[in-house]
Motif scaffolding. Structure first.
Motif, PDB file in Angstrom:
ATOM      1  N   ILE A  54       0.831  -1.206   0.000  1.00 30.27           N
ATOM      2  CA  ILE A  54       0.000   0.000   0.000  1.00 30.27           C
ATOM      3  C   ILE A  54       0.865   1.256   0.000  1.00 30.27           C
ATOM      4  CG2 ILE A  54      -1.641   1.339   1.380  1.00 30.27           C
ATOM      5  CD1 ILE A  54      -2.821  -1.348   2.326  1.00 30.27           C
ATOM      6  N   LEU A  55       1.918   1.258   0.859  1.00 31.17           N
ATOM      7  CA  LEU A  55       2.808   2.410   0.906  1.00 31.17           C
ATOM      8  C   LEU A  55       3.515   2.618  -0.431  1.00 31.17           C
ATOM      9  CD1 LEU A  55       4.405   1.936   4.454  1.00 31.17           C
ATOM     10  CD2 LEU A  55       2.713   3.652   3.754  1.00 31.17           C
ATOM     11  N   ALA A 101       2.428   1.729  -3.391  1.00 28.58           N
ATOM     12  CA  ALA A 101       1.448   2.214  -4.368  1.00 28.58           C
ATOM     13  C   ALA A 101       1.186   3.698  -4.190  1.00 28.58           C
ATOM     14  CB  ALA A 101       0.150   1.423  -4.224  1.00 28.58           C
ATOM     15  N   ILE A 102       1.252   4.141  -2.914  1.00 26.26           N
ATOM     16  CA  ILE A 102       1.017   5.563  -2.643  1.00 26.26           C
ATOM     17  C   ILE A 102       2.236   6.403  -3.015  1.00 26.26           C
ATOM     18  CG2 ILE A 102       0.634   7.258  -0.796  1.00 26.26           C
ATOM     19  CD1 ILE A 102      -1.016   5.093   0.648  1.00 26.26           C
ATOM     20  N   LEU A 103       3.436   5.897  -2.678  1.00 25.42           N
ATOM     21  CA  LEU A 103       4.647   6.692  -2.832  1.00 25.42           C
ATOM     22  C   LEU A 103       5.248   6.639  -4.233  1.00 25.42           C
ATOM     23  CD1 LEU A 103       6.438   5.863   0.540  1.00 25.42           C
ATOM     24  CD2 LEU A 103       5.192   7.942  -0.063  1.00 25.42           C
ATOM     25  N   PRO A 160       4.061   6.717  -7.416  1.00 24.14           N
ATOM     26  CA  PRO A 160       3.711   7.785  -8.358  1.00 24.14           C
ATOM     27  C   PRO A 160       4.301   9.140  -7.962  1.00 24.14           C
ATOM     28  CG  PRO A 160       1.792   6.444  -7.826  1.00 24.14           C
ATOM     29  CD  PRO A 160       2.869   6.047  -6.874  1.00 24.14           C
ATOM     30  N   ALA A 161       4.327   9.388  -6.652  1.00 27.89           N
ATOM     31  CA  ALA A 161       4.876  10.662  -6.195  1.00 27.89           C
ATOM     32  C   ALA A 161       6.371  10.742  -6.472  1.00 27.89           C
ATOM     33  CB  ALA A 161       4.607  10.831  -4.700  1.00 27.89           C
TER      34      ALA A 161
END
Length: 387
Positions: free
Chosen positions: A35-36, A38-40, A42-43
């Motif tokens: 999850i982390l 997937a969140i990080l 793209p950023a």
């Protein structure tokens, strides 16, 4: 030890044991990490892309500032070598003491002997940038072949009028900007052999091996930075062939890559007309004002290292009209001689650089969207107006 002392000793504690993570716990940890990520991701990707884009924009800005310093020093912007008359006038103006042999040598290097005509691709739009920014010799008579000039005569040469007896000078002086030698398309010498006509400093961007005009690239597998002079934005050498109207073409990893000067969305209030129509490719190219219409354009192929594949086209599949992009809208227009208004030049199938509907064999990421220029804020796609 007596019985009383034994009573005072703490009771032994059984050692505790901790088994390894259970399968459920490991799955929970893996899920959290996923999850982390997937969140990080793209950023992080966005930040890296922005950083790379900023570096390219900074280099475009540096090259543009070099052109401005050239203009401040000499009182004229450098030519992009599309037209020999402009080249000759330029050097006679900025270097009034230049020897006739210098101009003749340069003309010979840019002349097509088989057709006895000037070849605007001998010094192309990318090579003209390096030629101007790299610096000329301080010798007022010999700015090209003097000490620190762009051309160096080979040791033992007997004919200084022959371009084959020169090689590119890697120790140029008076440059307008510091060019990273690793980004120049220079062919390395064979250090085990003496310097000669067959072992001289030439360039890798010309398959013939005799080209003395290098280009400047952000990286080795990229198309080079390109320079267009406003005096020749719509210059054309062969009226019967639209592909000779000003532009730049090269091959990158086997794929054809082309770019022309970029037009603005602003209609030219004084276009060149022939009666009720434009009448020629060059006239049709005056329907819209070019970006930086009185100075110059420096372009970069962007993060993917490609300018694109669209150099010509038209409403019909067989059309071969020179194609231009409008900034910042991303509209595609063609220099159609028979058209009578700017609206007649627009391709209604193409919006915001999306060319797939008009060119089924060309993908959207092969042209302009990630390119940069001296007049853009960042990349072309980032500068698109809000919908």
């Amino acid at each position: 030890m007596n019985a009383r002392s034994n009573l005072l000793q703490p009771a032994p504690v059984a050692p505790t044991s901790r088994s390894a993570f259970t399968l459920v716990e490991m799955l929970v940890v893996i899920s959290i990490i996923g999850i982390l990520a997937a969140i990080l991701l793209p950023a992080v990707t966005s930040v890296l892309r922005s950083a790379r884009e900023a570096a390219l924009k900074a280099e475009v800005q540096s090259l543009s500032e070099g052109i401005e310093r050239y203009q401040s020093k000499f009182g004229d912007y450098p030519p992009d070598f599309m037209n020999w008359n402009i080249v000759e006038r330029h050097y006679r103006k900025i270097l009034p003491d230049i020897a006739a042999s210098e101009l003749q040598l340069l003309k010979t290097m840019c002349w097509n002997a088989s057709t006895n005509t000037y070849d605007p691709t001998a010094m192309d739009r990318a090579e003209a940038l390096v030629w101007a920014l790299g610096g000329y010799s301080s010798d007022p008579q010999y700015p090209f072949t003097g000490v620190g000039g762009p051309l160096a005569l080979l040791t033992g040469a007997t004919d200084p009028t022959n371009p084959a007896q020169y090689h590119y000078n890697i120790d140029r002086l008076n440059g307008m900007v510091e060019l990273d030698p690793q980004k120049l398309s220079l062919r390395k010498l064979d250090d085990s052999a003496p310097v000669s006509v067959s072992n001289r400093i030439t360039t890798t961007d010309d398959v013939s091996g005799g080209d003395l005009f290098p280009v400047y690239r952000a990286r080795e597998d990229s198309a080079p930075y390109v320079y267009f002079d406003s005096r020749t934005y719509s210059s054309i050498e062969t009226p019967s062939d639209p592909n000779t109207i000003n532009g730049f073409g090269t091959t990158v990893e086997g794929d054809r890559d082309v770019v022309r000067p970029v037009m603005s969305d602003s209609v030219n209030p004084n276009p060149q007309m022939s009666g009720t129509t434009y009448g020629s490719y060059a006239n049709a190219a005056t329907a819209f004002l070019f970006m930086n219409d009185r100075t110059f354009q420096v372009l970069s192929p962007g993060l993917d290292g490609r300018y694109g594949a669209v150099a010509s086209g038209g409403p019909a599949a067989s059309d071969n009209f020179p194609a231009y992009w409008l900034y910042p809208s991303g509209q595609l227009v063609y220099a159609i001689p028979g058209a009578g208004s700017p609206a007649d030049l627009k391709d209604s199938r193409v919006q915001r650089y999306n060319i797939t509907s008009a060119y089924s064999d060309v993908t959207t990421d092969t042209f302009e969207k990630d390119n940069l220029a001296s007049f853009t804020q960042s990349s072309f796609d980032n500068d698109l107006p809000s919908q």
